[in-house]
Design a protein around this motif. Structure first.
Motif, PDB file in Angstrom:
ATOM      1  N   PRO A 122       0.811  -1.238   0.000  1.00 23.13           N
ATOM      2  CA  PRO A 122       0.000   0.000   0.000  1.00 23.13           C
ATOM      3  C   PRO A 122       0.835   1.275   0.000  1.00 23.13           C
ATOM      4  CG  PRO A 122      -0.889  -1.584   1.564  1.00 23.13           C
ATOM      5  CD  PRO A 122       0.436  -2.109   1.124  1.00 23.13           C
ATOM      6  N   LEU A 123       1.952   1.294   0.759  1.00 17.69           N
ATOM      7  CA  LEU A 123       2.800   2.480   0.756  1.00 17.69           C
ATOM      8  C   LEU A 123       3.395   2.746  -0.628  1.00 17.69           C
ATOM      9  CD1 LEU A 123       4.717   2.116   4.159  1.00 17.69           C
ATOM     10  CD2 LEU A 123       2.841   3.675   3.612  1.00 17.69           C
ATOM     11  N   GLY A 124       3.829   1.685  -1.291  1.00 17.99           N
ATOM     12  CA  GLY A 124       4.365   1.845  -2.636  1.00 17.99           C
ATOM     13  C   GLY A 124       3.321   2.311  -3.628  1.00 17.99           C
ATOM     14  N   GLN A 125       2.097   1.800  -3.500  1.00 20.64           N
ATOM     15  CA  GLN A 125       1.024   2.217  -4.392  1.00 20.64           C
ATOM     16  C   GLN A 125       0.650   3.682  -4.168  1.00 20.64           C
ATOM     17  OE1 GLN A 125       1.396  -0.299  -6.566  1.00 20.64           O
ATOM     18  NE2 GLN A 125      -0.789  -0.246  -6.896  1.00 20.64           N
ATOM     19  N   LEU A 126       0.587   4.100  -2.916  1.00 21.10           N
ATOM     20  CA  LEU A 126       0.260   5.500  -2.626  1.00 21.10           C
ATOM     21  C   LEU A 126       1.337   6.439  -3.150  1.00 21.10           C
ATOM     22  CD1 LEU A 126      -1.160   5.224   1.019  1.00 21.10           C
ATOM     23  CD2 LEU A 126      -2.439   5.695  -1.083  1.00 21.10           C
ATOM     24  N   ALA A 127       2.600   6.053  -2.985  1.00 20.43           N
ATOM     25  CA  ALA A 127       3.687   6.888  -3.495  1.00 20.43           C
ATOM     26  C   ALA A 127       3.655   6.972  -5.019  1.00 20.43           C
ATOM     27  CB  ALA A 127       5.029   6.341  -3.023  1.00 20.43           C
ATOM     28  N   SER A 128       3.414   5.855  -5.676  1.00 21.80           N
ATOM     29  CA  SER A 128       3.341   5.858  -7.138  1.00 21.80           C
ATOM     30  C   SER A 128       2.144   6.661  -7.631  1.00 21.80           C
ATOM     31  CB  SER A 128       3.255   4.417  -7.653  1.00 21.80           C
ATOM     32  OG  SER A 128       4.369   3.663  -7.249  1.00 21.80           O
ATOM     33  N   MET A 215       0.389   4.069 -14.195  1.00 22.13           N
ATOM     34  CA  MET A 215      -0.701   4.959 -13.782  1.00 22.13           C
ATOM     35  C   MET A 215      -0.716   6.235 -14.614  1.00 22.13           C
ATOM     36  SD  MET A 215      -0.399   4.560  -9.649  1.00 22.13           S
ATOM     37  CE  MET A 215      -0.301   2.937  -8.889  1.00 22.13           C
ATOM     38  N   TYR A 216       0.441   6.773 -14.909  1.00 26.97           N
ATOM     39  CA  TYR A 216       0.513   7.988 -15.703  1.00 26.97           C
ATOM     40  C   TYR A 216      -0.021   7.745 -17.120  1.00 26.97           C
ATOM     41  CZ  TYR A 216       2.496  12.044 -18.098  1.00 26.97           C
ATOM     42  OH  TYR A 216       2.664  13.174 -18.847  1.00 26.97           O
ATOM     43  N   GLY A 217       0.270   6.581 -17.688  1.00 29.51           N
ATOM     44  CA  GLY A 217      -0.287   6.248 -18.996  1.00 29.51           C
ATOM     45  C   GLY A 217      -1.801   6.155 -18.976  1.00 29.51           C
ATOM     46  N   SER A 218      -2.370   5.623 -17.900  1.00 26.25           N
ATOM     47  CA  SER A 218      -3.825   5.566 -17.779  1.00 26.25           C
ATOM     48  C   SER A 218      -4.424   6.963 -17.637  1.00 26.25           C
ATOM     49  CB  SER A 218      -4.213   4.699 -16.574  1.00 26.25           C
ATOM     50  OG  SER A 218      -3.745   3.376 -16.733  1.00 26.25           O
ATOM     51  N   LEU A 249      -8.240   5.099 -12.471  1.00 21.32           N
ATOM     52  CA  LEU A 249      -7.017   4.333 -12.279  1.00 21.32           C
ATOM     53  C   LEU A 249      -7.240   3.009 -11.569  1.00 21.32           C
ATOM     54  CD1 LEU A 249      -4.520   7.148 -11.224  1.00 21.32           C
ATOM     55  CD2 LEU A 249      -4.685   5.997 -13.425  1.00 21.32           C
ATOM     56  N   ARG A 250      -8.477   2.601 -11.371  1.00 20.66           N
ATOM     57  CA  ARG A 250      -8.720   1.360 -10.629  1.00 20.66           C
ATOM     58  C   ARG A 250      -8.099   0.158 -11.319  1.00 20.66           C
ATOM     59  NH1 ARG A 250     -15.115   2.157  -8.870  1.00 20.66           N
ATOM     60  NH2 ARG A 250     -14.731   3.758  -7.284  1.00 20.66           N
ATOM     61  N   GLY A 251      -8.237   0.082 -12.623  1.00 24.25           N
ATOM     62  CA  GLY A 251      -7.637  -1.043 -13.346  1.00 24.25           C
ATOM     63  C   GLY A 251      -6.127  -1.072 -13.213  1.00 24.25           C
ATOM     64  N   SER A 252      -5.484   0.083 -13.337  1.00 23.07           N
ATOM     65  CA  SER A 252      -4.027   0.154 -13.184  1.00 23.07           C
ATOM     66  C   SER A 252      -3.599  -0.166 -11.761  1.00 23.07           C
ATOM     67  CB  SER A 252      -3.532   1.545 -13.581  1.00 23.07           C
ATOM     68  OG  SER A 252      -3.845   1.814 -14.929  1.00 23.07           O
ATOM     69  N   LEU A 253      -4.380   0.290 -10.783  1.00 19.32           N
ATOM     70  CA  LEU A 253      -4.056   0.005  -9.384  1.00 19.32           C
ATOM     71  C   LEU A 253      -4.155  -1.489  -9.093  1.00 19.32           C
ATOM     72  CD1 LEU A 253      -5.861   2.982  -7.615  1.00 19.32           C
ATOM     73  CD2 LEU A 253      -3.403   2.597  -7.752  1.00 19.32           C
ATOM     74  N   VAL A 254      -5.155  -2.142  -9.661  1.00 18.11           N
ATOM     75  CA  VAL A 254      -5.293  -3.589  -9.456  1.00 18.11           C
ATOM     76  C   VAL A 254      -4.114  -4.324 -10.085  1.00 18.11           C
ATOM     77  CG1 VAL A 254      -6.697  -5.610 -10.021  1.00 18.11           C
ATOM     78  CG2 VAL A 254      -7.803  -3.504  -9.271  1.00 18.11           C
ATOM     79  N   LEU A 255      -3.741  -3.935 -11.300  1.00 18.82           N
ATOM     80  CA  LEU A 255      -2.631  -4.603 -11.984  1.00 18.82           C
ATOM     81  C   LEU A 255      -1.322  -4.432 -11.224  1.00 18.82           C
ATOM     82  CD1 LEU A 255      -1.341  -6.024 -14.421  1.00 18.82           C
ATOM     83  CD2 LEU A 255      -1.180  -3.775 -15.522  1.00 18.82           C
ATOM     84  N   VAL A 319      -3.784 -16.097  -3.274  1.00 18.04           N
ATOM     85  CA  VAL A 319      -3.834 -14.705  -2.811  1.00 18.04           C
ATOM     86  C   VAL A 319      -4.156 -13.762  -3.965  1.00 18.04           C
ATOM     87  CG1 VAL A 319      -2.450 -12.833  -1.836  1.00 18.04           C
ATOM     88  CG2 VAL A 319      -2.289 -15.135  -0.880  1.00 18.04           C
ATOM     89  N   SER A 320      -3.554 -13.989  -5.122  1.00 22.29           N
ATOM     90  CA  SER A 320      -3.825 -13.136  -6.287  1.00 22.29           C
ATOM     91  C   SER A 320      -5.283 -13.250  -6.730  1.00 22.29           C
ATOM     92  CB  SER A 320      -2.895 -13.514  -7.437  1.00 22.29           C
ATOM     93  OG  SER A 320      -1.542 -13.393  -7.064  1.00 22.29           O
ATOM     94  N   THR A 321      -5.837 -14.453  -6.711  1.00 23.83           N
ATOM     95  CA  THR A 321      -7.237 -14.637  -7.105  1.00 23.83           C
ATOM     96  C   THR A 321      -8.184 -13.943  -6.142  1.00 23.83           C
ATOM     97  OG1 THR A 321      -6.659 -16.781  -8.094  1.00 23.83           O
ATOM     98  CG2 THR A 321      -8.985 -16.360  -7.632  1.00 23.83           C
ATOM     99  N   ILE A 322      -7.907 -14.060  -4.849  1.00 22.12           N
ATOM    100  CA  ILE A 322      -8.771 -13.411  -3.858  1.00 22.12           C
ATOM    101  C   ILE A 322      -8.749 -11.895  -4.024  1.00 22.12           C
ATOM    102  CG2 ILE A 322      -9.061 -12.969  -1.387  1.00 22.12           C
ATOM    103  CD1 ILE A 322      -8.059 -15.811  -0.879  1.00 22.12           C
ATOM    104  N   ILE A 323      -7.566 -11.333  -4.186  1.00 20.44           N
ATOM    105  CA  ILE A 323      -7.464  -9.874  -4.344  1.00 20.44           C
ATOM    106  C   ILE A 323      -8.127  -9.424  -5.637  1.00 20.44           C
ATOM    107  CG2 ILE A 323      -5.841  -7.980  -4.641  1.00 20.44           C
ATOM    108  CD1 ILE A 323      -3.941  -9.453  -2.797  1.00 20.44           C
ATOM    109  N   TYR A 324      -7.942 -10.175  -6.706  1.00 13.90           N
ATOM    110  CA  TYR A 324      -8.539  -9.802  -7.994  1.00 13.90           C
ATOM    111  C   TYR A 324     -10.062  -9.825  -7.930  1.00 13.90           C
ATOM    112  CZ  TYR A 324      -9.496  -9.816 -13.001  1.00 13.90           C
ATOM    113  OH  TYR A 324      -9.955  -9.510 -14.242  1.00 13.90           O
ATOM    114  N   ARG A 325     -10.621 -10.856  -7.339  1.00 13.82           N
ATOM    115  CA  ARG A 325     -12.080 -10.932  -7.231  1.00 13.82           C
ATOM    116  C   ARG A 325     -12.617  -9.874  -6.276  1.00 13.82           C
ATOM    117  NH1 ARG A 325     -13.877 -17.353  -7.292  1.00 13.82           N
ATOM    118  NH2 ARG A 325     -13.088 -17.797  -9.395  1.00 13.82           N
TER     119      ARG A 325
END
Length: 332
Positions: A122-128, A215-218, A249-255, A319-325
């Protein structure tokens, strides 16, 4: 007279009958249809040939190694006598997996990595996200220059970056300790209570550029008419960023989150190099990947290491499937 009329009728009908047969033979089921279907098959084969290199690489470097790993995981290699005899491979079924599921050291490392991921990702995502929003708000020329600067840490190989940060963290030759002492703060970056913070800072520094670029591309794909309409309605830049840009940016954040989680659960390079500096803090089974490496190349138990790697892959997939769903459910 009757015979003459019948003969004339046959002459009149015969051309029509022949014409009907010709139409049927050359219409829907004739050479034209076969030629058209053949053309479609050729086009399909041409399209499939473009993906052939990927399929060959996927089969060679993914499917075949997975099949070999599954085979190795159900065997056990044993030596006779005092270890000087010939090694024999014995089928043991799911014994290696049962041992892996009951291995407390492996799951303790998994728990450490999980706590690390909950904080660092989460910290890395917020910074990005913050960097992407800032770049989207400045001029394109300025943004182009800063994009390259922020992407440089991602271009540096992981081993090189880890060595650089170990030098920076060093209390003997590193500048960070002296800099913090100016403000009256003494920090041991290699201590047990700060080692994860040191590794996490390195991970965020290395991944912020890649996530920011996605994210910037999105953000660049959002129609600017929406921003102009929001400004006309009196919305400020902060309101536009939170209510318009971030939802896009939800799609980019999920990826980026999924990629970060997968990479975090498989973390290996950073703890391994930090172990050379502080072996009393980072043990040989500090992370799941380090334990797999130790079992395979230090202990020599390839079969058990293969079973551990398969268990780790299954955990990452779950874990990836749970987060994606979960994220898709929030979006819907």
């Amino acid at each position: 007279m009757t015979a003459t009329i019948q003969a004339a009728t046959k002459r009149r009908r015969s051309p029509r009958g022949n014409t009907t047969r010709k139409k049927n033979s050359g219409g829907t089921g004739g050479p034209a249809l076969r030629a058209r279907s053949g053309w479609r098959v050729k086009q399909d084969l041409k399209g499939a040939s473009l993906s052939l290199p990927f399929l060959l690489g996927f089969a060679l470097f993914t499917l075949i190694p997975v099949a070999m790993a599954l085979k190795e995981s159900v065997f056990a290699t044993k030596t006779s006598g005092l270890g000087f005899g010939k090694a024999t491979s014995t089928f043991v079924g799911f014994d290696n997996f049962a041992e892996a599921l009951a291995d407390t050291s492996f799951w303790a490392g998994m728990f450490r990595v999980f706590i690390y991921a909950v904080i660092v990702v989460p910290l890395g995502q917020l910074a990005s996200l913050a960097m992407a929003l800032v770049l989207d708000g400045v001029r394109r020329r300025v943004a182009a220059r800063f994009r390259i600067v922020l992407l440089l840490p991602y271009m540096v190989p992981g081993l090189v970056a880890t060595m650089v940060w170990i030098f920076l963290y060093s209390p003997v030759v590193g500048p960070l300790s002296d800099l913090l002492q100016v403000f009256g703060v003494q920090v041991n970056f290699f201590a047990g209570n700060t080692i994860w913070s040191s590794i996490g800072n390195l991970a965020i520094w290395g991944g912020i550029g890649f996530n920011m670029l996605i994210m910037y591309g999105s953000l660049q794909s959002i129609p600017h008419e929406i921003f102009e309409a929001a400004r006309i309605d009196g919305a400020g830049e902060l309101r536009i960023a939170m209510d318009i840009k971030v939802p896009f940016l939800r799609g980019s954040l999920v990826l980026t989150s999924l990629l970060a989680i997968i990479g975090t659960l498989q973390i290996f390079n950073e703890p391994l190099l930090f172990r050379a500096v502080t072996p009393e803090t980072i043990t040989k089974d500090f992370t799941p990947a380090m334990m797999i490496y130790n079992q395979a190349f230090q202990v020599g138990n390839i079969n058990y290491a293969t079973a551990l790697s398969i268990v780790l892959g299954v955990v990452v997939g779950i874990v990836s499937t749970i987060i994606y769903r979960f994220t898709n459910r929030i979006e819907s």
